[in-house]
Design an enzyme around this catalytic site. Structure first.
Site, PDB file in Angstrom:
ATOM      1  CE  LYS A   1      -4.436  -1.591   1.640  1.00 39.30           C
ATOM      2  NZ  LYS A   1      -5.521  -1.524   2.610  1.00 39.30           N
TER       3      LYS A   1
ATOM      4  CE  LYS B   1      -7.884  -8.485  -3.645  1.00 39.56           C
ATOM      5  NZ  LYS B   1      -7.845  -8.253  -2.223  1.00 39.56           N
TER       6      LYS B   1
ATOM      7  CE  LYS C   1     -11.765  -0.628  -1.175  1.00 38.24           C
ATOM      8  NZ  LYS C   1     -11.791  -1.967  -0.625  1.00 38.24           N
TER       9      LYS C   1
END
Ligand code: ADP
Ligand code: TRP
Length: 340
Positions: free
Chosen positions: A118, A201, A204
């Site tokens: 991240k 994957k 969103k």
């Protein structure tokens, strides 16, 4: 366990209100929470404090929280059986978190791959919260002395960290305060991939809306996205071995199997050697049958704010009762209690 519970073990899990929920979140996480309610005292938490480790627009955060709570209920989590609540409404999570920050070691956090992913190249400029995120997650679990934690593969490392914290805490303070929480790793088969790229994957954060089916999508949108889903030029393979090199086929069959609660092998037997178009026509029905009642119920619940607020209020006060006792014990063991 709490006096009101008939179970001897406790489950806790959390979902972040960081964006609209998609089919991956439902099949990979929320759907798997539902049967646990029969076996465990269960707590399901909307983890808004985790969400703010990256910037969230305050007005949008409120509606995203409602959406997750509504998705829990619409998917079959029964607010009478389980405790559904908002993390920020039970301050004991953050109180315990500080203490656990003093138990966890920097070296342990430095190994967390989710942080590395991240933060990326922006490491010096992400929030401190993003770094200590796993410690707050350990607090979510330990403030209820949860014995079982259903999580996806991607959260396994965070759960390992929570277990390391338990071992060090109990050892440092020479008391068995916390049980070692066990992961319930949710079925690997329900790892849902992007409809545009079977090796990525469903997420969103993917820029293409056609990569994911949202729980709020209309039937038409679902049909359109499945029709456009990437496939191979060849028909579906004849043997399961060949599927290993056909991620798109594998993904569509996985979605079918998970939505229909039908063994993957049975689904494969039905479609092997057939054209993708045949599978897609049936898959559209299967996904719509699963998602549309959830979408309708979510829409009803998110407009009935009073009802939703009541569920979350009752949930927080039930959660708080358990959390306050555990925090009191932790304060006593660590010397932070008020008795001098
Ligand atoms: P996203 O990847 O869209 O940002 P999150 O990281 O917020 O989703 O995931 C919330 C929960 O949903 C986690 O328990 C995660 O394991 C599960 N999940 C997310 N995406 C998928 C997926 N594509 N397949 C299966 N489970 C998923
Ligand atoms: N980190 C988890 C995720 O991104 C969410 C989460 C927060 C959680 N606290 C938790 C999951 C406690 C299980 C238990 O999916």
């Amino acid at each position: 366990m709490s006096k009101e519970s008939k179970f001897s073990e406790r489950v806790l899990s959390g979902v972040q209100p960081t964006g609209g929920l998609h089919l991956g979140n439902y099949l990979g996480a929320i759907k798997n929470f539902v049967p646990l309610q029969q076996k465990f005292e269960s707590l399901f938490c909307v983890v808004d404090l985790h969400a703010i480790t990256v910037w969230q627009e305050p007005s949008e955060l409120v509606s995203k929280k409602c959406e997750v709570a509504a998705a829990f209920i619409a998917s079959g989590i029964d607010p009478k059986k389980s405790i559904i609540f908002n993390q920020s409404q039970v301050p004991e999570h953050t109180q315990l978190s500080w203490i656990l920050n003093c138990v966890a070691r920097i070296g342990w956090l430095n190994r967390m791959t989710q942080f590395k992913d991240k933060a990326g190249k922006n490491r010096e400029n992400v929030s401190v919260g993003l770094y200590t995120y796993p410690v707050l997650m350990a607090s979510d679990i330990l403030i209820y002395k949860a014995t079982h934690v259903p999580v996806g593969e991607d959260q396994k490392q965070h759960l390992e960290l929570a277990r390391d914290i338990v071992l060090k805490f109990n050892n440092d303070f020479k008391r068995e305060v916390f049980p070692l929480p066990k992961p319930i790793i949710m079925d690997n088969a329900a790892r849902i991939m992007s409809l545009r790229d079977g090796t990525k994957k469903m997420s969103k954060s993917d820029i293409s809306e056609y990569s994911r089916i949202m729980l709020t999508d209309t039937d038409d949108e679902i049909a359109k996205k499945i029709k456009k889903a990437k496939t191979d030029a060849m028909p579906l393979p004849g043997t399961k071995k060949e599927l290993e090199n056909m991620p798109e086929a594998l993904n569509l069959l996985t979605i079918y199997s998970a939505c229909q609660d039908e063994e993957f092998d049975l689904v494969f037997d039905k479609y092997h050697g057939k054209n993708f178009s045949e599978l897609k026509i049936d898959l559209i029905d299967v996904v719509i049958n699963k998602i549309s009642p959830i979408r309708e119920e979510m829409s009803r619940l998110t407009t009935d704010k009073k009802y939703l607020r009541e569920i979350l209020d009752v949930g927080s006060s039930r959660a708080k009762k358990i959390a306050a006792d555990v925090l009191k014990e932790v304060y006593e063991v660590t010397g932070l209690n008020s008795n001098i």
